[in-house]
Design an enzyme around this catalytic site. Structure first.
Site: not given
Length: 297
Positions: A73, A190
C-alpha cells in the site's frame, strides 16, 4: 475491452523480494497481448530491466493509458499521488503485507489483469486531500495526501496545542499528541488505530481524529467534503506535519496548515468480483471468530 488502453506502465517496489521476476512476467504477458509496455526508471535501473522502455513517473503520467503498481500500500500511495494530476487509472498487485489498495494477490496477477483489460472490472474513484503550510502570511510548503495529513508532536516532546477552525468557524483548542485529517481511504490506516471511524471510500467526507487527546471528550468527527480546515500550532515543541507519512514539514508556533479536498482524484480498476466489505473482512480479520462449540466451552 479497455479499447483506449494501448500503453501500460508497470511500476514496482524494486527492492521487494522477487520483484524482478514479477515485473518480467507481467511485461511479457502484456507485450504478447499487444500492449506497449513501459517500466518506471527506478525498477528498470535497479533490476536491469532492458526489454522495454523506461520513464520517470511524470513521463509515465503523460504517456500511459493504465498503470499497474506492484508492491504494498505504501508503494501505491506514493505512485497515486504522483499520477493523480494525469488521471491514469491504477491497478494494484499486492506484493506487500496489508493490501487494502493493492488488492490483487500476486499469485492471481496474470488472470486478474487479463480480465480487467477485457473490460471485466469495477472502476472506482477515490478522493485526496491537499494542504499548504503558512508562516507569517507566506506559503512555505504544500502537499497532497491519499490517506491522511497528520500533525504530530516530536518523539521526545510533550503534548502540542492546536487551534482548529472549519470554514472559518472556531471549533476548539486541542491539547494532544497530534491530529489526523483523513480521507475515506485513510480511515483504515493511522486514523483507525487512533480510534477513528471507518468511512466507505465512495463517501466524500473528511475525518478529523485526535491522537491521544488530553480531554477524553475530544472525539473524532466527520466533516463535509467541501470543508476547509485550518489548524494552527499554538504550543509545543518539535511538531511536524506529514503527508501519507512520505513527505513532511517541520512546524513552529503560529504556523497554519490549511487543508481541503484536492481537485484531483484516483481511479482504481478492480477485478469484477471485488467489493469493499470483503476487503474489510479479510484485512481486519472480521472473519476470524471461534466456533460455537469453542465459544460455549
Amino acid at each position: 475491452m479497455i479499447t483506449s488502453a494501448k500503453t501500460i506502465a508497470i511500476i514496482g517496489k524494486y527492492n521487494a523480494l522477487g520483484m524482478g521476476d514479477s515485473l518480467n512476467e507481467l511485461a511479457n504477458f502484456l507485450s504478447e497481448s499487444g500492449y506497449a509496455v513501459i517500466f518506471d526508471n527506478e525498477s528498470a535501473q535497479n533490476l536491469g530491466l532492458h526489454s522495454h522502455p523506461h520513464m520517470s513517473i511524470a513521463d509515465i503520467g503523460r504517456s500511459a493509458d493504465v498503470a499497474i503498481v506492484l508492491g504494498g500500500d505504501g508503494t501505491m500511495l506514493g505512485i497515486a499521488r504522483q499520477l493523480a494530476p494525469h488521471d491514469v487509472p491504477l491497478i494494484g498487485i499486492n506484493q506487500g503485507r496489508l493490501g487494502f489498495i493493492t488488492d490483487i494477490p500476486r499469485d492471481q496477477m496474470i488472470p486478474a489483469i487479463a480480465k480487467i483489460l477485457e473490460g471485466k472490472h469495477i472502476a472506482e474513484q477515490r478522493c485526496m486531500l491537499q494542504a499548504i503550510v503558512v508562516r507569517d502570511g507566506e506559503q512555505i510548503f504544500s502537499g497532497v495526501a491519499f490517506n491522511d495529513i497528520v500533525l504530530s508532536r516530536g518523539g521526545g516532546s510533550g503534548m502540542i496545542e492546536l487551534r482548529v477552525e472549519v470554514d472559518q468557524h472556531f471549533m476548539y483548542n486541542q491539547r494532544s499528541d497530534g491530529l489526523i485529517v483523513s480521507t475515506p481511504t485513510g480511515s483504515t490506516a493511522y486514523a483507525l488505530s487512533a480510534g477513528g471511524p471507518l468511512l466507505h471510500p465512495s463517501l466524500g467526507g473528511i475525518a478529523m481524529v485526535p491522537i491521544a487527546p488530553h480531554a477524553l471528550s475530544n472525539r473524532p468527527i466527520v466533516l463535509p467534503e467541501t470543508s476547509v480546515i485550518s489548524v494552527e500550532l499554538v504550543a509545543g515543541r518539535d511538531a511536524s506535519v506529514n503527508f501519507d507519512m512520505q513527505s513532511f514539514a517541520n512546524l513552529i508556533h503560529n504556523d497554519k496548515i490549511i487543508i481541503s479536498r484536492s481537485t484531483h482524484h484516483i481511479t482504481f480498476l478492480h477485478p469484477e468480483d471485488w467489493n469493499y466489505y470483503h476487503t474489510l473482512r479479510e484485512k481486519l480479520h472480521w472473519n476470524e471468530y471461534p466456533s460455537v462449540e469453542g465459544a460455549l466451552n
